[in-house]
Design an enzyme around this catalytic site. Structure first.
Site, short mmCIF file in Angstrom:
data_model
loop_
_atom_site.label_atom_id
_atom_site.label_comp_id
_atom_site.label_asym_id
_atom_site.label_seq_id
_atom_site.Cartn_x
_atom_site.Cartn_y
_atom_site.Cartn_z
N GLY A 1 28.64 48.92 42.84
CA GLY A 1 30.08 49.10 42.77
C GLY A 1 30.52 49.45 41.37
N ASN A 2 31.78 49.14 41.06
CA ASN A 2 32.35 49.45 39.76
C ASN A 2 33.34 48.36 39.37
OD1 ASN A 2 35.09 50.32 40.83
ND2 ASN A 2 33.75 51.77 41.89
N ARG A 3 33.96 48.51 38.21
CA ARG A 3 34.81 47.47 37.65
C ARG A 3 36.28 47.56 38.06
NH1 ARG A 3 32.14 44.79 33.52
NH2 ARG A 3 30.26 45.80 32.74
N SER A 4 36.64 48.47 38.90
CA SER A 4 38.05 48.64 39.24
C SER A 4 38.59 47.42 39.99
CB SER A 4 38.24 49.89 40.10
OG SER A 4 39.60 50.04 40.46
N ALA B 1 38.46 53.89 42.48
CA ALA B 1 37.22 54.31 41.83
C ALA B 1 36.14 54.38 42.92
CB ALA B 1 36.82 53.30 40.76
#
Length: 403
Positions: free
Chosen positions: A205-208, A274
């Site tokens: 995943g990502n940090r959004s 994101a």
């Protein structure tokens, strides 16, 4: 703005001191109206010193100026934090037995309440009914946070952090003054970050967190639009309050399907989520085990569909405005804006909001900075400040491109 800060008698009153300071530092004139019980937690000298204004609790002080009427009539925003179960009950039933409840009856400005109490009190049917009554009357009641309460207790009922209360309250006030230039429009906003499963417990995943996407939804709705929010793993509450319809998704494929379904009737689509560029080719049905002495097996990745590029290519509706986001970092080959311009030319979206991320910028922060580019890479707008301010600047740019 002229802000009234109501404080009722709960241990969380100490956080209202910090809220007062934040509002003052933002340039607003703030007068504090505590209840008698609130003064048992934080005294009048503290409120007066920090606000620079007198403090009173009942309607029999300064009678000549009729404060219980004058205060409400002259306010641009009324915030109650903390709002105890008792205060919610008195407000819902229209009681006017002190200066704060009397002012609540005379105020014609936006009213925001931030409840704080023990979990059992928050979940009690009487409290829930009072909250429902207040919301039906147009009061914006913030959902309490979950966490440590008084003593060793934990659960729902904690007053959100002062900066979160300030941000939401000011957003409500801004919405009340928002232009109705999106009235009659249907918009789709994606928010958050997609997650691609490796196994039942792990994902890429990502940090959004979804803060900017939520702000975009709130701003569009305040300007009269019908908003569908496609929410990908939001770390924040408030999605249902920010949009008319909320579709919750996890993966890029799910987000793609949801955006395309809602986008067929949309005048504008804003892809603020994101989106993961890649996903595991073969996620396992069982948890991947660690084998001592042997490293992890390679993970084969496959490319996800380019959702933004597809929306630009397909144009689900005639004269639809498609907006993308580009979270960038500068490197040896170019600056954030250089990479953003290259992406604008490659994607072809009507507008591309380019923002710098990393080193405490972008993801998870209350503020943002974006450069808005058109399909040729030309800068058409620049905005910096709160994510709500950035959201309004982006909608300004969208409105200019509407037929």
């Amino acid at each position: 703005m002229r802000i009234l800060l109501g404080v009722s008698g709960g241990i969380a009153a100490y956080k209202a001191v910090l809220l007062l300071r934040l509002l003052k530092e933002d340039g607003h004139a703030v007068r504090v109206i505590p209840t008698e019980a609130a003064l048992r937690f934080v005294g009048a000298p503290t409120w007066e010193a920090l606000s620079g204004e007198p403090v009173s609790t009942d309607v029999f002080e300064d009678v000549a100026h009729v404060p219980h009427v004058a205060l409400g009539q002259g306010a641009d925003l009324l915030v109650v934090a903390p709002a105890t179960a008792d205060l919610l009950s008195r407000a819902a039933t229209g009681r006017a037995d002190d200066l704060l409840t009397s002012t609540l009856l005379t105020a014609r400005c936006p009213v925001v309440m931030a409840p704080a109490m023990h979990t059992e009190m928050w979940e009690h049917p009487a409290t829930r009914a009072n909250v429902a009554v207040l919301r039906a009357r147009g009061v914006h009641v913030i959902e309490p946070a979950s966490g440590r309460l008084t003593g060793a207790d934990t659960g729902a009922g904690r007053l959100p952090e002062p900066q979160d209360v300030a941000r939401e309250a000011l957003a409500v006030a801004a919405a009340a003054r928002a232009p109705q230039d999106l009235a009659g429009c249907r918009v789709v906003v994606s928010a958050g970050g997609t997650r691609e499963p490796l196994d039942p417990v792990r994902w890429i995943g990502n940090r959004s967190t979804g803060r900017q996407g939520l702000a975009l939804a709130q701003a569009a709705r305040a300007r009269g639009a019908h908003v569908t929010l496609v929410a990908a793993n939001l770390e924040l509450g408030g999605a249902e309050a920010a949009a008319d319809d909320v579709v919750r998704v996890e993966t890029t494929a799910q987000l793609r399907d949801a955006v395309r379904a809602a986008g067929r009737d949309a005048d504008a689509i804003v892809m603020a989520a994101a989106v993961a560029d890649f996903r595991p080719a073969a996620p396992t049905e069982a948890k991947i085990k660690k084998v001592p002495g042997r490293g992890p097996a390679p993970i084969e990745l496959v490319e996800n569909p380019d959702v933004l590029a597809e929306l630009v290519r397909d144009r689900l509706r005639e004269r639809q405005v498609v907006v993308g986001f580009a979270a960038e970092t500068g490197d040896a080959t170019g600056s954030v804006l250089d990479h953003g311009r290259a992406k604008a030319l490659r994607k072809g979206a009507d507008l591309l909001a380019v923002n710098a991320v990393g080193a405490g910028r972008g993801f998870g922060t209350p503020d943002n900075e974006v450069w808005v580019l058109d399909a040729t890479g030309e800068q058409v707008a620049h905005a910096t400040g709160t994510k709500r301010h950035v959201a309004d600047a982006l909608w300004d740019a969208v409105v200019k491109r509407r037929p």
